[in-house]
Design an enzyme around this catalytic site. Structure first.
Site, PDB file in Angstrom:
ATOM      1  N   ASP A  57     -10.780   3.231   4.827  1.00 15.44           N
ATOM      2  CA  ASP A  57     -11.577   2.001   4.508  1.00 15.44           C
ATOM      3  C   ASP A  57     -12.982   1.756   4.414  1.00 15.44           C
ATOM      4  OD1 ASP A  57      -9.486  -0.277   4.479  1.00 15.44           O
ATOM      5  OD2 ASP A  57      -9.225  -0.378   6.414  1.00 15.44           O
ATOM      6  N   LYS A  78       0.846  -1.224   0.127  1.00 13.09           N
ATOM      7  CA  LYS A  78       0.002   0.005  -0.010  1.00 13.09           C
ATOM      8  C   LYS A  78       0.835   1.100  -0.120  1.00 13.09           C
ATOM      9  CE  LYS A  78      -3.837  -2.219   2.524  1.00 13.09           C
ATOM     10  NZ  LYS A  78      -4.493  -2.571   3.689  1.00 13.09           N
ATOM     11  N   GLN A  87      -4.707  -1.753  10.030  1.00 15.56           N
ATOM     12  CA  GLN A  87      -4.730  -3.160   9.287  1.00 15.56           C
ATOM     13  C   GLN A  87      -5.069  -4.071  10.113  1.00 15.56           C
ATOM     14  OE1 GLN A  87      -3.321  -3.777   5.976  1.00 15.56           O
ATOM     15  NE2 GLN A  87      -3.959  -5.721   6.407  1.00 15.56           N
TER      16      GLN A  87
END
Lengths: 283, 283
Positions: free
Chosen positions: B119, B52, B96
């Site tokens: 997210d 990422k 994460q």
């Protein structure tokens, strides 16, 4: 003939439980309070609000109706909501639909504190419902009341094929989330669906919330299915009638709600129940 | 043979658009910044985060990785998130998964400011998605990326019969909301569903997100259907493989994603796209 799911009777039971819970809360010094805000002078809205008020008072809930003129600005309404958000004596707030055109309903929905959201429409509460959160949060009263009905009539949900006709924010969508959380296989059909009957005929649990009188007939129903009719339409004679053609449907279904006397009374009972829950959760 | 939905190629296109948008934002004095928080030393998580980061940097996004020890307390993590919530130079925050057992993932999800929720997992954003809000808000990246794929490959959504296998908060549920908002008839099937094939065989659009390798075979697919495989499983030889048996499925489907090279690259591309959107919306 299908077994009748008697919403009126069940609402009485739920109301009795709510009354009991109110009594207990009062011994702890908490008086559940619901504020209903109504903007303008829509006749149907007035009747709804009056019925809610009356029911609240019957159950010992402190109920306040705030009547605002139909030219109330959005800013004024949001300011009032904020006052109730801050007011520690108020546990539940709801704003009666429909609202005049100068007011954005979604903005009103977001303005009500999630902790006082008697209707369960605030996006934060909707998100918790959809994500199947294990926290306490309010849920739209009509689908929540339907879950109570299904439980009371021993309708098996996990693994059942549930089909919901209609995708509104008030009924169809939260109903889908509740049934999915309860492990039904869930299908939402709506005005864009091709061959709707192909879905409804396979449904073990069929929830109909379209606003179209008698959309669903006996031939659209799986024999033995549980049929929940959320419709509240007036026929040509002014008589209240559902989205399901009761006469033909009740010959095929296993269990079915009548209109009136089905979902309607359970929605108000659930609003009362939820107001008391909000008061409990606020402790 | 089915047409291949090439996620790798499409991700390149999306990334090129994102890079362009970053350049434009920088001329306005805005440098999009994404913070990725990782707790503990899970090897797979480190690789994801590194990928990422690398992608963000390639596209001109300021990317910061905050590595925390695996015994970090929930209080410490929430405090750090709050610092980033307050930091005006940060536009996107993500934590994460998986998190160590002392940390409640749902609490973390609620702690990230909805306006910086890269997210799209915060309940407020989930609620807006589910209620089909017309405001700007982030959405879970995998299903959002799938919508981009369907659009790029001219898959008709309105009126289509869409079946989603799996009901996770990250893929299945937001996928259902996105497809319902786009007027598909939507069914969610899952581990409690009886006779899953009866649903998948009728699907015009079939999204599979179960984590079970090769659950869906050619015989489970409607001829000509669009099949999106979200699975990322390792087979006995350590090779990456999907929830769909590509060999048999690609003979029946009309369009199909490969694994790898399908949904995976689009998820990262969508995270980058969304970070830049968050920066734009923050103006």
């Amino acid at each position: 003939m299908a077994e009748l799911i008697d919403g009126k009777q069940l609402a009485k039971k739920v109301n009795a439980q709510t009354e009991q819970a109110v009594t207990e809360l009062k011994t702890q010094g908490i008086e559940p309070k619901l504020v209903v805000i109504i903007v303008g002078d829509d006749e149907a809205s007035r009747i709804y609000v009056r019925n809610k008020n009356r029911k609240a008072q019957q159950l010992g809930i402190n109920s306040e109706t705030k009547q605002l003129p139909k030219d109330t600005s959005q800013t004024e309404l949001l300011k009032l909501i904020d006052q109730y958000n801050q007011d520690e004596t108020v546990h539940g707030i709801m704003v009666q639909s429909p609202l005049p055109s100068q007011i954005d309903e979604a903005a009103v929905t977001r303005a009500i504190s999630p902790a006082k959201d008697a209707d369960g429409f605030n996006p934060e509460n909707v998100g918790k419902l959809y994500a199947n959160s294990d926290l306490n949060f309010p849920v739209s009263c009509t689908p929540k009341g339907i879950m109570t009905m299904l439980a009371a009539y021993d309708v098996q949900i996990a693994g059942a094929n549930a089909v919901i006709v209609g995708r509104s924010n008030i009924v169809g969508r939260p109903m889908a989330a509740l049934l999915l959380n309860a492990s039904a296989t869930v299908t939402v059909v709506h005005s864009h669906t091709q061959n709707m009957q192909a879905y409804t005929r396979e449904a073990d649990i069929l929830i109909v919330a379209t606003g179209i009188a008698h959309l669903i007939k006996g031939e659209d129903i799986k024999p033995g299915a549980t049929v929940i009719d959320v419709g509240m339409n007036r026929d040509e004679n002014g008589k209240l009638t559902g989205d399901v053609d009761f006469e033909s449907a009740s010959k095929v279904a296993g269990k079915i709600t009548p209109v009136p006397g089905g979902v309607g009374p359970m929605t108000i009972a659930t609003l009362m129940q939820q107001t008391v829950e909000l008061a409990k959760w606020s402790e």
